[in-house]
Scaffold this active site. Sequence first.
Site, PDB file in Angstrom:
ATOM      1  N   GLY A   1     -74.463  52.393  -6.187  1.00 47.64           N
ATOM      2  CA  GLY A   1     -75.663  52.056  -5.507  1.00 47.64           C
ATOM      3  C   GLY A   1     -76.224  50.986  -6.058  1.00 47.64           C
ATOM      4  O   GLY A   1     -75.805  49.992  -6.198  1.00 47.64           O
TER       5      GLY A   1
ATOM      6  N   GLU B   1     -81.119  46.964   0.543  1.00 45.85           N
ATOM      7  CA  GLU B   1     -81.486  45.971  -0.397  1.00 45.85           C
ATOM      8  C   GLU B   1     -82.184  46.479  -1.736  1.00 45.85           C
ATOM      9  O   GLU B   1     -83.205  45.951  -2.101  1.00 45.85           O
ATOM     10  CB  GLU B   1     -82.358  44.901   0.325  1.00 45.85           C
ATOM     11  CG  GLU B   1     -82.311  43.343  -0.400  1.00 45.85           C
ATOM     12  CD  GLU B   1     -80.947  42.716   0.442  1.00 45.85           C
ATOM     13  OE1 GLU B   1     -80.796  41.566  -0.161  1.00 45.85           O
ATOM     14  OE2 GLU B   1     -80.147  43.546   1.061  1.00 45.85           O
TER      15      GLU B   1
END
Length: 398
Positions: free
Chosen positions: A129, A376
């Site tokens: 992640g 992002e």
Amino acid sequence: MEDLNAEEREIVKIVRDFVDKKVKPTVREIEHANTYPESYIETMKEIGIFGLAIDEPWGPGRVSTPCYVLVTEELARGWMSLAGAMGGHTVVAKLIQDFGTQEQKDRYLPRMATGEVRATMALTEPGGGSDLQAMRTAAREGEGGYVVNGSKTWISNARRSTLIALLCKTDPAATPAHKGISILLVDKEQLDGHDMGGSDTGGGLTVSRDLPKLGYKGVESCELVFEDLHVDAGQVLGGVEGQGFSQMMRGLEVGRLQVASRALGVGRAALEDALQYSQERESFGKPIWKHQQIGALLAGMVTKLTAARQLTLHAARVYDSGARADMEAGMAKLLASETGMEIALDAVRIHGGYGYSTEFDAERYFRDAPLMIVGEGTNEIQRNVIAAQLVKRNTVAP
């Protein structure tokens, strides 16, 4: 648009016209078919979209970050996937221009400016992640360069990009961990079997499956597998190991502004469609916008969208000043993405049952909007970044 000079205003207008005349009339069919938008991409090359971040002598001259924000918003207003097709490419272009060696700039930037070479970033790993420092992809020294092993996931444009900015560990034992992280410029044209032989596998790199997605159709998001991939020593960004984490953090300031701008575009498209529908659709003898609840939704939508755009433009100006902008970019990404999601849902509410129909675009905005919340760096990560920088900038003396 007051931040922009006359030339930049013209650039935004050209992109807006492209969206209105070419994208809007045809995008629904392409998006529903999950088809790669080849003709759109070719037009984006022709009007210079892929060179917006590249200065002379390699490109036409980089635009200001506020201009970049507004161009991205226009593209996402037509189809969020189009903004995604140039997002990572722009970040890599800025990384090479700001940190690359002269040889790296001369080799890649001219072809990136025209879109002949497209680039993407490879950061996220399966199970990792947003915790980039915990990455497992590593590059050990080999003959004349590095041998890379590991995997990355959720890599946009992975099949169609020639150049991959790979964040990896070149010194896994470094303390703190970020000092052992570098960016390697993985050039598919240098791999065994030029252009990977059309097989998605070559020289130790495999572009694996396309990940199935709720939205963000048309542009592929893939898994990358590196198995004894050889990368030349000259492909370390900037020529020096251990600088990759700080380089990428600066790049992600632009990336987060780009994601915020995508959210603005999706929110604006949803607002424009809802506004048009609410004037054309009548109930109880009057246009539905005149009903108090619908009018209140529209008022909230335009207010939140305007606030999010102003915050994003503020963050863009801070970035252009040369100051650290991770807090400002994080705030812009947080507010814009949450706002885009709220506006997309409100557009479905205003359309009623038609908002749930694939014959209208409201359902597409609702499917695309969540990406900006998790992309992002998730918004939970953004809150951590904002809080940490807020305390750092306002430390209370003991």
